[in-house]
Motif scaffolding. Sequence first.
Motif, PDB file in Angstrom:
ATOM      1  N   ASN A 247      72.968  76.446  87.726  1.00 34.05           N
ATOM      2  CA  ASN A 247      72.290  77.732  87.580  1.00 34.05           C
ATOM      3  C   ASN A 247      71.114  77.853  88.545  1.00 34.05           C
ATOM      4  O   ASN A 247      70.811  78.943  89.036  1.00 34.05           O
ATOM      5  N   MET A 248      70.457  76.736  88.797  1.00 38.59           N
ATOM      6  CA  MET A 248      69.350  76.751  89.763  1.00 38.59           C
ATOM      7  C   MET A 248      69.855  77.172  91.142  1.00 38.59           C
ATOM      8  O   MET A 248      69.187  77.928  91.862  1.00 38.59           O
ATOM      9  N   VAL A 249      71.052  76.703  91.503  1.00 37.98           N
ATOM     10  CA  VAL A 249      71.650  77.091  92.784  1.00 37.98           C
ATOM     11  C   VAL A 249      71.984  78.573  92.766  1.00 37.98           C
ATOM     12  O   VAL A 249      71.673  79.314  93.719  1.00 37.98           O
ATOM     13  N   ASP A 250      72.593  79.037  91.668  1.00 42.30           N
ATOM     14  CA  ASP A 250      72.962  80.452  91.548  1.00 42.30           C
ATOM     15  C   ASP A 250      71.739  81.358  91.641  1.00 42.30           C
ATOM     16  O   ASP A 250      71.814  82.468  92.176  1.00 42.30           O
ATOM     17  N   MET A 251      70.632  80.876  91.091  1.00 40.30           N
ATOM     18  CA  MET A 251      69.405  81.675  91.092  1.00 40.30           C
ATOM     19  C   MET A 251      68.669  81.593  92.428  1.00 40.30           C
ATOM     20  O   MET A 251      67.664  82.282  92.636  1.00 40.30           O
ATOM     21  N   GLY A 252      69.160  80.732  93.340  1.00 36.40           N
ATOM     22  CA  GLY A 252      68.509  80.578  94.629  1.00 36.40           C
ATOM     23  C   GLY A 252      67.248  79.738  94.575  1.00 36.40           C
ATOM     24  O   GLY A 252      66.426  79.779  95.498  1.00 36.40           O
ATOM     25  N   ARG A 253      67.088  78.924  93.515  1.00 36.40           N
ATOM     26  CA  ARG A 253      65.892  78.102  93.369  1.00 36.40           C
ATOM     27  C   ARG A 253      66.011  76.783  94.129  1.00 36.40           C
ATOM     28  O   ARG A 253      65.014  76.193  94.523  1.00 36.40           O
ATOM     29  N   ILE A 254      67.230  76.287  94.279  1.00 37.72           N
ATOM     30  CA  ILE A 254      67.471  75.114  95.117  1.00 37.72           C
ATOM     31  C   ILE A 254      68.737  75.376  95.922  1.00 37.72           C
ATOM     32  O   ILE A 254      69.565  76.219  95.547  1.00 37.72           O
ATOM     33  N   THR A 255      68.905  74.640  97.013  1.00 36.57           N
ATOM     34  CA  THR A 255      70.101  74.811  97.827  1.00 36.57           C
ATOM     35  C   THR A 255      71.219  73.923  97.308  1.00 36.57           C
ATOM     36  O   THR A 255      70.982  72.957  96.568  1.00 36.57           O
ATOM     37  N   GLU A 256      72.430  74.256  97.715  1.00 41.19           N
ATOM     38  CA  GLU A 256      73.587  73.468  97.297  1.00 41.19           C
ATOM     39  C   GLU A 256      73.480  72.038  97.824  1.00 41.19           C
ATOM     40  O   GLU A 256      73.838  71.083  97.124  1.00 41.19           O
ATOM     41  N   SER A 257      72.981  71.888  99.051  1.00 42.45           N
ATOM     42  CA  SER A 257      72.852  70.535  99.605  1.00 42.45           C
ATOM     43  C   SER A 257      71.827  69.719  98.816  1.00 42.45           C
ATOM     44  O   SER A 257      72.036  68.529  98.544  1.00 42.45           O
ATOM     45  N   ASP A 258      70.725  70.353  98.425  1.00 39.13           N
ATOM     46  CA  ASP A 258      69.732  69.657  97.594  1.00 39.13           C
ATOM     47  C   ASP A 258      70.335  69.289  96.247  1.00 39.13           C
ATOM     48  O   ASP A 258      70.071  68.202  95.715  1.00 39.13           O
ATOM     49  N   ARG A 259      71.125  70.186  95.732  1.00 39.63           N
ATOM     50  CA  ARG A 259      71.767  69.939  94.431  1.00 39.63           C
ATOM     51  C   ARG A 259      72.661  68.704  94.494  1.00 39.63           C
ATOM     52  O   ARG A 259      72.650  67.875  93.574  1.00 39.63           O
ATOM     53  N   GLN A 260      73.403  68.566  95.549  1.00 36.98           N
ATOM     54  CA  GLN A 260      74.343  67.459  95.659  1.00 36.98           C
ATOM     55  C   GLN A 260      73.634  66.104  95.795  1.00 36.98           C
ATOM     56  O   GLN A 260      74.198  65.069  95.445  1.00 36.98           O
ATOM     57  N   GLU A 261      72.418  66.129  96.265  1.00 35.55           N
ATOM     58  CA  GLU A 261      71.682  64.875  96.433  1.00 35.55           C
ATOM     59  C   GLU A 261      71.039  64.376  95.144  1.00 35.55           C
ATOM     60  O   GLU A 261      70.613  63.222  95.067  1.00 35.55           O
ATOM     61  N   LEU A 262      70.956  65.225  94.145  1.00 36.83           N
ATOM     62  CA  LEU A 262      70.274  64.845  92.903  1.00 36.83           C
ATOM     63  C   LEU A 262      71.133  63.910  92.066  1.00 36.83           C
ATOM     64  O   LEU A 262      72.336  64.131  91.894  1.00 36.83           O
ATOM     65  N   LYS A 263      70.509  62.868  91.546  1.00 32.47           N
ATOM     66  CA  LYS A 263      71.175  61.914  90.670  1.00 32.47           C
ATOM     67  C   LYS A 263      70.617  62.048  89.259  1.00 32.47           C
ATOM     68  O   LYS A 263      69.440  62.368  89.071  1.00 32.47           O
TER      69      LYS A 263
END
Length: 749
Positions: A247-263
């Motif tokens: 949802n953070m990605v959908d809302m434009g709060r984080i990027t998809e690439s940042d999302r993929q790096e999160l553990k």
Amino acid sequence: MGRADARKARKGATRPSGIRRFFTWKKLLGALFGLVLLIMGAFVVLYMVIDVPEGNPDAKAQSNVYKYSDGTTMARTGEVNREIVDLSEVPKEVQQTFVAAENKTFYKDKGVDLKGTARGVLNTLTGKGKQGGSTITQQYVKNYYLTQDQTVTRKLKELVISLKVDRKKSKDEILAGYINTSYYGRSAWGIQAAAQAYYGVDAKKLDVAQGAYLAALLQAPNQYDWAVASDTGKRLVKQRWNYVLNNMVDMGRITESDRQELKFPVPKEPKAAAGLQGQEGYLYQAAKEEAVKDLGITSEQFDRGGYTVTLNIDRKKQKQLEKAVEQQLTAKLSSGTKADKRVQAGAVSVNPKNGKIVAMYGGAGISKHWRNNATRTDYQPASTFKPIILAAALENSARTQDGQTIQASTIYDGTSRRPVVENGSKVGFAPPNEDQRDYGPVTVQTAMNKSVNSVFAQMGADVGMDQVMATAKKLGMDDSDLKPYYAQTLGTMGASPLEMAGVYATLDNHGKKVTPQIVKAVTKQGQPIELKSAIGEQVISRGAADSVTSVLTGVVDDGTAKLSVRDNPSRDGRKVAGKTGTSDKNRSAWFTGYTPDLVTSVGLFGEGAQGTPEANQQVTMAGAGGRPRVDGGSFPAEIWAQYTFNSSSTSAKFDLDTDMGAAIEPTYTAPATPTTPPTSSAPPSSPPASSSSPPPSTPTKPSETPSSAPPSQSPSSSPPVPSESASSSIGLPENPGGDVLGNGRDPQG
């Protein structure tokens, strides 16, 4: 069938009968419209009559948090583990994890979700329990203004109040209220307590992944706590965590690439709540008392919570002090004798440059001994008061009875029980020296080194007891017990290690007032509160303060503390000044001393053990640790030395501005103990080697080697008279312990 019958049949066929006649579409539409109007009218009435209430007291309840100087949490107090923080204390990305988890339209809606509320009301009416969505505003209203009850009435109130709150408050205020009032499990209310409980950091240190986990927790705090969750619970909370970040990605709060790096941030194992074990109870007690006083509020107001109190306590020094007490005292009192059980220890260590209390020892632990020995003021400081008499003499340019200026090389009559003389008349006070020892003519330096009572009793008369008490007050002693009696020259007032550490810190700070402070900072809901400065004005001249420091180096190197301090193998060249003290009947024993960067006062107190007839009474410590008596040069100096030599700088040196010359002189004692001391007009038969003093107009710093020039002064006293017992002396106050002086031996050293 006739024509009449046909008409009748047609009429019957077109007229509704029974329930059909009652529920026509026109009537149904009218009823529905009327119901809508009724609901709208009822809602308008509800909107008008329901006001936004005061916040729920339980939702406002907070803990008070106590931290060490490095920010490590020491303790939390209060029924609710909550510390409300401003939204600015929470990273913006972490704020948005809660919006992504609970209410993506939060910044656009009017505070309510009609569909979700209707679903919730229907579920409640049909017995389906706690189901149905609601906005962040509604959840905040439920947490802060209402209760968790699942009733139709409560839900309707929630709807109305949410609409009003959305109009009254900003979205940031609502979001802050929501994350501060929500329950996260692990007894943590609010995001600050949750951040500490799950990740051991403050809310401002959270990252996005951690924030997403805390946001996910709110759906099922106990089920989703990683430490206790079942395999199903772990799977569900991971799903929820991924949902939040997507949802953070959908809302434009984080990027998809940042999302993929999160553990997935696995939380830490839960720890027992920070409590008040060991010395922490005393530290908390002292910090709370100081904070309440500084803030000008009552203890009850403070206990309502919301305060974060950061202490000046240095955890490394604190451990060193506790270790020194354990190794130099507790381990030596292990026999469990009656005398051993009577000994109580207290200590305070202060940085003289800024007044910070860096370590404090209050006793065996607050659960074992509730009274803080570091701050108690009911025992005599004994001879640790003598430097104050000298400071008063130097500050007031006092003279002896025969007109000699008082300084380190001034000669006094050190005969035990020599009557004090004022203006040519005996005042009726004749204190004994330790073990009734007669010193004969001695310098002030030697009298300080050997803690000669008769000399400082006479000096008190020479200065004037009013001036002595005034100086004691200026240096930081509590004036409530500073009565100008001659017996006070023996330190018969009450004082605490905290008080004496402040006095000596002021001397170490060249006469500039030091008020020791255990509190470093106080904040209320993240907002700092200004505190008073620990460093005050110049209360005595630098020359007087530095001269006392110079003299006190002699106590360490040539006096009552030399065995424990001077000869300590850990000293490693440190510059040290200090004074021992041992009260009448060995009820208290002290060593208060300092290096250029650290002042520490250690006191031992004889207290009747619990469960005995003498419980809480002041009693002798004689025999403790297998020693005939406990004096200031024994356990107190040994504790002081181990702690100080492991905690202070080896390179620091005293920067003294004094015209007293070198402090350390060869100890002078009369060749034979005279049965009658010399009169003020008779010079000593063998003058002591002492420092030569340049004229007062040309002050110099002490030299490294003592001068051998003899002093010019003759002994300061009047001709001796037969000894008078202290019990018959005038102006002698009752001691806190209930004794009077003059019992044949006075171990005030």
